[in-house]
Scaffold this motif. Structure first.
Motif, PDB file in Angstrom:
ATOM      1  N   ASP A  51      35.756  38.602  29.748  1.00  0.00           N
ATOM      2  CA  ASP A  51      35.646  39.957  29.071  1.00  0.00           C
ATOM      3  C   ASP A  51      34.576  39.880  27.866  1.00  0.00           C
ATOM      4  O   ASP A  51      34.223  38.885  27.396  1.00  0.00           O
ATOM      5  CB  ASP A  51      37.102  39.802  28.381  1.00  0.00           C
ATOM      6  CG  ASP A  51      37.255  40.720  26.979  1.00  0.00           C
ATOM      7  OD1 ASP A  51      36.516  41.875  27.079  1.00  0.00           O
ATOM      8  OD2 ASP A  51      37.904  40.554  26.195  1.00  0.00           O
ATOM      9  N   GLY A  82      38.270  45.753  21.508  1.00  0.00           N
ATOM     10  CA  GLY A  82      39.096  45.545  22.282  1.00  0.00           C
ATOM     11  C   GLY A  82      38.713  44.808  23.787  1.00  0.00           C
ATOM     12  O   GLY A  82      39.251  44.398  24.558  1.00  0.00           O
ATOM     13  N   ASN A 124      48.756  35.721  25.799  1.00  0.00           N
ATOM     14  CA  ASN A 124      49.178  37.077  25.724  1.00  0.00           C
ATOM     15  C   ASN A 124      50.172  37.098  26.678  1.00  0.00           C
ATOM     16  O   ASN A 124      50.255  36.345  27.956  1.00  0.00           O
ATOM     17  CB  ASN A 124      48.176  38.069  26.035  1.00  0.00           C
ATOM     18  CG  ASN A 124      47.111  37.882  24.996  1.00  0.00           C
ATOM     19  OD1 ASN A 124      47.355  37.884  23.687  1.00  0.00           O
ATOM     20  ND2 ASN A 124      45.656  37.584  25.271  1.00  0.00           N
ATOM     21  N   ARG A 126      50.853  39.774  28.881  1.00  0.00           N
ATOM     22  CA  ARG A 126      50.427  41.046  29.406  1.00  0.00           C
ATOM     23  C   ARG A 126      49.237  40.921  30.170  1.00  0.00           C
ATOM     24  O   ARG A 126      48.696  39.901  29.903  1.00  0.00           O
ATOM     25  CB  ARG A 126      50.497  42.110  28.157  1.00  0.00           C
ATOM     26  CG  ARG A 126      49.396  41.723  27.285  1.00  0.00           C
ATOM     27  CD  ARG A 126      49.066  42.768  26.135  1.00  0.00           C
ATOM     28  NE  ARG A 126      48.215  42.099  25.207  1.00  0.00           N
ATOM     29  CZ  ARG A 126      46.971  41.937  25.417  1.00  0.00           C
ATOM     30  NH1 ARG A 126      46.271  42.059  26.316  1.00  0.00           N
ATOM     31  NH2 ARG A 126      46.343  41.187  24.264  1.00  0.00           N
ATOM     32  N   ASP A 181      42.943  43.880  28.717  1.00  0.00           N
ATOM     33  CA  ASP A 181      42.230  45.299  29.114  1.00  0.00           C
ATOM     34  C   ASP A 181      40.786  45.263  28.146  1.00  0.00           C
ATOM     35  O   ASP A 181      40.903  44.834  27.249  1.00  0.00           O
ATOM     36  CB  ASP A 181      43.026  46.354  28.194  1.00  0.00           C
ATOM     37  CG  ASP A 181      42.445  47.773  28.669  1.00  0.00           C
ATOM     38  OD1 ASP A 181      41.617  47.884  29.338  1.00  0.00           O
ATOM     39  OD2 ASP A 181      43.169  48.615  28.358  1.00  0.00           O
ATOM     40  N   PRO A 182      39.791  45.075  28.792  1.00  0.00           N
ATOM     41  CA  PRO A 182      39.396  45.737  30.256  1.00  0.00           C
ATOM     42  C   PRO A 182      39.722  44.649  31.553  1.00  0.00           C
ATOM     43  O   PRO A 182      39.047  44.994  32.551  1.00  0.00           O
ATOM     44  CB  PRO A 182      38.076  46.220  30.142  1.00  0.00           C
ATOM     45  CG  PRO A 182      37.575  45.270  29.287  1.00  0.00           C
ATOM     46  CD  PRO A 182      38.415  44.657  28.201  1.00  0.00           C
ATOM     47  N   GLU A 183      40.035  43.528  31.347  1.00  0.00           N
ATOM     48  CA  GLU A 183      39.930  42.582  32.615  1.00  0.00           C
ATOM     49  C   GLU A 183      40.808  43.319  33.646  1.00  0.00           C
ATOM     50  O   GLU A 183      40.454  42.968  35.015  1.00  0.00           O
ATOM     51  CB  GLU A 183      40.697  41.200  31.957  1.00  0.00           C
ATOM     52  CG  GLU A 183      39.968  40.322  31.337  1.00  0.00           C
ATOM     53  CD  GLU A 183      40.385  40.599  29.683  1.00  0.00           C
ATOM     54  OE1 GLU A 183      40.665  41.730  29.338  1.00  0.00           O
ATOM     55  OE2 GLU A 183      40.274  39.778  28.847  1.00  0.00           O
TER      56      GLU A 183
HETATM   57  N1  GLY Z   1      40.525  42.112  26.540  1.00  0.00           N
HETATM   58  C1  GLY Z   1      41.339  41.097  25.597  1.00  0.00           C
HETATM   59  C2  GLY Z   1      42.773  41.467  25.732  1.00  0.00           C
HETATM   60  O1  GLY Z   1      43.140  42.335  26.420  1.00  0.00           O
HETATM   61  O2  GLY Z   1      43.276  41.117  24.691  1.00  0.00           O
END
Ligand code: GLY
Ligand code: AMP
Length: 426
Positions: free
Chosen positions: A218, A232, A291, A293, A296-298
């Motif tokens: 990311d 983000g 995390n 979950r 995002d954007p991965e």
């Molecule tokens: N792209 C990092 C996150 O979703 O935390």
């Protein structure tokens, strides 16, 4: 199967896009969704943190599976809420229990978990008002740079890397004495700075077994050359060139397997994604964060590279059958480039019409919506990260170039995107 997906970002559009392709998906609702998810299913206006409202919706629509995109409902205990209610118990929830979500919800919890299960992570100590003076001494004696982390959820802003001690003392005081991050920062993890290159690793676990999804990298900084403020995420690539077989073997053996085994050993109910932020220091993988979950954007590059039926994976997760599943990856490279509102991650305006979406997509490229909203046929900007274009290619260069060509056809006022996603691999 009737599914409710919670969230409204690019991650949720990518999940909705993939779920809607499943032969087992009879109906897909997205709460609250965006203009992109509306093309994959039906958007519904249910607040994702209002569990009673979600309950009512699930019963009314005979929902059979709830897929939780963002962390907040998980940290607040949505999985436990479903488990405790006889009317909801039969509904599969993809996402961990409140306890499992603490891997993301509390840095202190995550650090203790890693220590307990021998998972490599940066050396650290934790402090709050009760041992504040000790913290000052610890910082004073610590090598630079030094990393300060607010314990709780702080909207991605809770990690501060300090290059001198004065700055570290000031931040430490702001967090603990002045509640800079509210309750989230009342406890602070002070840790060693790790110098290396980062990647995002995703595992899906049924609590017993796990599968590993394609890896991704990311790009968090707002501007080209990894300059400017943290966002983000401004783009992503998958696979990650340096995450070769030998490196991923170490990640699996030293990090993923002990993490899943640790969850089981600690009796933590966890049926969902574990997102592990890994840093490669020399040749060794070390955990930066967990995390609960997908990233995002991965997700917007990981999901397009997943050849399996996603709902099939979720059903195996819910039924404890992930050992029977093999993940199949598309061999092509995928990259995504995020178009954001001018000013993001600071102040920005919303409500601009987005033009050029009609014929933007082609055989190589998909437009995933993030902060968008539809008014009849008009799509408007509705957030900082507005949309991202994911493209396939035979190389990162080709994929990025394809995304750029699509973005050139799309316009909204003050639209901005990075030109150099994947630069270090091109
Ligand atoms: N792209 C990092 C996150 O979703 O935390
Ligand atoms: P987190 O909120 O834990 O994801 O941290 C945000 C970012 O801070 C990470 O993606 C890293 O780039 C950076 N970071 C966190 N911890 C460290 C560390 N110990 N050493 C170096 N960078 C770090």
């Amino acid at each position: 199967m009737k599914i409710l997906l919670l969230g409204n970002g690019g991650r949720e559009h990518a999940l909705a896009w993939k779920l809607s392709q499943s032969p087992h998906c009879s109906q897909l609702f997205i709460a609250p969704g965006n203009a992109g998810t509306a093309k994959c299913g039906e958007n519904v206006y249910v607040n994702i943190n209002d569990f009673d409202a979600i309950r009512e919706f699930c019963i009314k629509e005979s929902i059979e599976m709830v897929v939780v995109g963002p962390e907040e409902p998980l940290v607040k205990g949505i999985a436990d809420y479903f488990k405790a209610d006889p009317a909801l118990q039969s509904i599969a929830v993809i996402g961990p229990s409140k306890e499992g979500a603490q891997l993301e919800g509390s840095k202190s919890y995550a650090k203790a978990f890693m220590k307990r299960h021998n998972i490599p992570t940066a050396a650290y100590q934790e402090f709050d008002i009760s041992n504040y003076e000790e913290g000052i001494k610890y910082i004073q004696q610590h090598a630079l740079p030094i990393v300060l982390k607010a314990d709780g959820l702080a909207a991605g802003k809770g990690v501060i890397i300090c290059n001198n001690h004065i700055e570290a003392f000031a931040e430490f005081e702001l967090m603990i004495q002045q509640s800079k991050f509210g309750d989230a920062g009342k406890k602070v993890v002070v840790e060693e700075f790790l110098d290396g290159i980062e990647l995002s690793v995703f595992a899906l676990t049924d609590g017993e077994h796990h599968v590993v999804l394609p890896s991704a990298k990311d790009y968090k900084r707002a501007n080209d050359g990894d300059k400017g403020p943290n966002t983000g995420g401004m783009g992503a690539v998958s696979p990650v060139p340096f995450a070769d077989e030998a490196f991923m073997k170490k990640v699996n053996e030293r990090i993923i397997i002990p993490t899943v085994a640790g969850l089981k050993k600690d009796n933590i109910d966890y049926k969902g994604f574990v997102f592990i932020g890994v840093i490669k220091v020399g040749e060794e993988p070390i955990v930066i964060e967990y995390n609960c979950r997908l990233g995002d954007p991965e997700t917007e590059v990981v999901i397009p590279r997943l050849k399996n039926d996603l709902l099939g994976l979720f059903l195996a997760t819910a039924n404890g059958k992930l050992s029977e599943v093999k993940v199949e990856e598309d061999l092509r490279v995928a990259c995504t480039v995020m178009a954001v509102s001018g000013g993001y991650p600071g102040d920005y305006a919303k409500g601009f019409e987005i033009e050029g979406l009609q014929n933007a997509e082609n055989e190589h490229s998909i437009v995933f919506h993030a902060g968008t909203k539809a008014y009849q046929d008009i799509v408007m900007t509705n957030g900082g990260r507005v949309l991202c274009v994911t493209s396939y290619g035979n190389s990162i260069h080709e994929a990025v170039e394809r995304s750029r060509q699509v973005l050139e056809k799309i316009y909204f006022e003050d639209m901005y995107y990075r030109q150099d996603i994947g630069y270090e691999f091109i």
